[in-house]
Design an enzyme around this catalytic site. Structure first.
Site, mmCIF file in Angstrom:
data_model
loop_
_atom_site.group_PDB
_atom_site.id
_atom_site.type_symbol
_atom_site.label_atom_id
_atom_site.label_comp_id
_atom_site.label_asym_id
_atom_site.label_seq_id
_atom_site.Cartn_x
_atom_site.Cartn_y
_atom_site.Cartn_z
ATOM 1 N N HIS A 92 64.648 61.227 59.872
ATOM 2 C CA HIS A 92 64.891 61.522 58.460
ATOM 3 C C HIS A 92 65.183 60.233 57.670
ATOM 4 O O HIS A 92 64.929 59.130 58.153
ATOM 5 C CB HIS A 92 65.992 62.573 58.319
ATOM 6 C CG HIS A 92 65.817 63.711 59.283
ATOM 7 N ND1 HIS A 92 64.916 64.723 59.102
ATOM 8 C CD2 HIS A 92 66.413 63.949 60.506
ATOM 9 C CE1 HIS A 92 64.950 65.552 60.135
ATOM 10 N NE2 HIS A 92 65.849 65.110 61.006
ATOM 11 N N GLU A 129 72.730 63.906 58.832
ATOM 12 C CA GLU A 129 72.000 63.503 60.033
ATOM 13 C C GLU A 129 71.310 62.156 59.800
ATOM 14 O O GLU A 129 71.258 61.318 60.708
ATOM 15 C CB GLU A 129 70.971 64.575 60.392
ATOM 16 C CG GLU A 129 70.186 64.242 61.655
ATOM 17 C CD GLU A 129 69.056 65.205 61.934
ATOM 18 O OE1 GLU A 129 68.909 66.196 61.197
ATOM 19 O OE2 GLU A 129 68.301 64.942 62.887
ATOM 20 N N HIS A 184 67.967 61.897 66.627
ATOM 21 C CA HIS A 184 68.287 63.044 65.779
ATOM 22 C C HIS A 184 69.632 63.642 66.184
ATOM 23 O O HIS A 184 70.215 63.288 67.215
ATOM 24 C CB HIS A 184 67.221 64.141 65.927
ATOM 25 C CG HIS A 184 65.901 63.776 65.337
ATOM 26 N ND1 HIS A 184 65.482 64.201 64.105
ATOM 27 C CD2 HIS A 184 64.902 62.989 65.825
ATOM 28 C CE1 HIS A 184 64.275 63.714 63.848
ATOM 29 N NE2 HIS A 184 63.905 62.975 64.882
ATOM 30 N N GLU A 266 68.159 64.866 70.523
ATOM 31 C CA GLU A 266 69.121 65.581 69.677
ATOM 32 C C GLU A 266 70.491 65.323 70.294
ATOM 33 O O GLU A 266 70.842 65.889 71.324
ATOM 34 C CB GLU A 266 68.810 67.086 69.645
ATOM 35 C CG GLU A 266 67.448 67.440 69.090
ATOM 36 C CD GLU A 266 67.382 67.378 67.571
ATOM 37 O OE1 GLU A 266 68.392 67.021 66.929
ATOM 38 O OE2 GLU A 266 66.303 67.681 67.028
HETATM 39 ZN ZN LIG Z 1 66.425 65.613 62.907
#
Ligand SMILES: [Zn+2]
Length: 302
Positions: A92, A129, A184, A266
């Site tokens: 992102h 995030e 992430h 993640e």
């Molecule tokens: Zn992400």
């Protein structure tokens, strides 16, 4: 250890347009629906990056687009990772909230078309995030360059939004990276805790062909999952992957379009208060970066 942070590279408009075919190189895109900076971002069910609606395309052109950021250790040629190129992809971008039109524009990911990028999730207190991924990526870059690796970041907070997921993949490919890690944190339900590593499925569709990277990417992911658990003291996710800390997906453009070993990590669930306490801790983020670095190094040493 200090590192050589080169200024971003300007690309020609023609090359950028040919390379991305998306709003990444276009200014003047209509902006709408963006959350205010610092505001709570939209939640993204099924993160990262399930489908959302298309938006109008842009019409005006930008003359310069920042390129990926490269860093290497001052004592180049030494260290256990000397001669290795590692691409870190901070998931992102903090600016995505203000550029809904641009990031919602769809790009080709081989299996289908998918939005350029997403805002990502955040903790309930508003720690995004995007801020998390960039911070961990900086820590990881420092650890890897200290071991002699050349490190490329797909972005370094220098661009207003993006890159698009297809461009993120192309940066790893162009660098001929030995390994690519996309950083992430998840946005799942309260009670869902722990980390997981997302591996590319075997995909052959359109421009995507992961045949050659499925095997090495799995090995990379397994090494990272093992070292990440060790360094952070956290457990594999309790809500995905059956306790292995591994998941396989065929719907992520960043994986589908990669021609070099690549995984997504993640690191935890930002929506769970207990995980959020870890993710918002600088000390824990350093452990996370250490786990990623150790996993990458273990993989590269065979
Ligand atoms: Zn992400």
């Amino acid at each position: 250890m200090p590192y050589d942070h080169r200024k971003t590279v300007r690309r020609t408009l023609v090359l950028a347009l040919a390379a991305t075919g998306c709003c990444a190189v276009l200014a003047g895109c209509a902006t709408s629906q963006a959350s205010p900076p610092g505001g709570r971002p939209r939640d993204v069910p099924g993160h990262p990056g399930r489908e959302r609606g298309a938006v109008p395309s842009a019409v005006r052109l930008s003359s310069a687009v920042p390129g990926p950021s490269r860093s290497s250790a001052p004592a180049r040629g030494s260290g256990s990772l000397a001669g290795r190129t590692i691409v870190i992809d901070p998931g992102h971008n903090s600016g995505n909230f203000r550029h809904s039109a641009e990031i919602n524009k769809k790009v080709d990911i081989g299996t289908n078309r998918k939005e350029c990028d997403t805002t990502g999730t955040s903790t309930n207190a508003g720690y995004t995030e995007a801020a998390f991924t960039l911070d961990v990526s900086h820590r990881l870059r420092e650890l890897l360059t200290a071991r002699g690796a050349e490190v490329v970041l797909t972005h370094d907070g220098e661009r207003p939004w993006g890159p698009c997921i297809d461009e993120r993949a192309r940066i790893g490919n162009a660098a001929r990276a030995d390994a690519v890690v996309s950083v992430h944190a998840d946005g799942s339900a309260v009670g869902n805790r722990g980390f997981h590593v997302i591996l590319p499925a075997k995909v052959r569709a359109g421009t995507a062909d992961t045949t050659k990277i499925v095997g090495p990417s799995r090995t990379l992911g397994e090494r990272i999952a093992d070292r990440f658990a060790h360094a952070t003291g956290t457990s594999p996710a309790n809500y995905i992957g059956d306790g292995t800390g591994l998941d396989v997906r065929n719907d992520l453009g960043g994986l589908n379009l990669s021609t070099v070993p690549k995984v997504f990590v993640e690191c935890g669930n930002m929506r769970d208060p207990k995980d959020a306490r870890l993710l918002t801790s600088a000390a824990w983020r350093q452990k996370a970066a250490q786990g990623l670095a150790d996993g990458i190094a273990t993989y590269l040493k065979g």
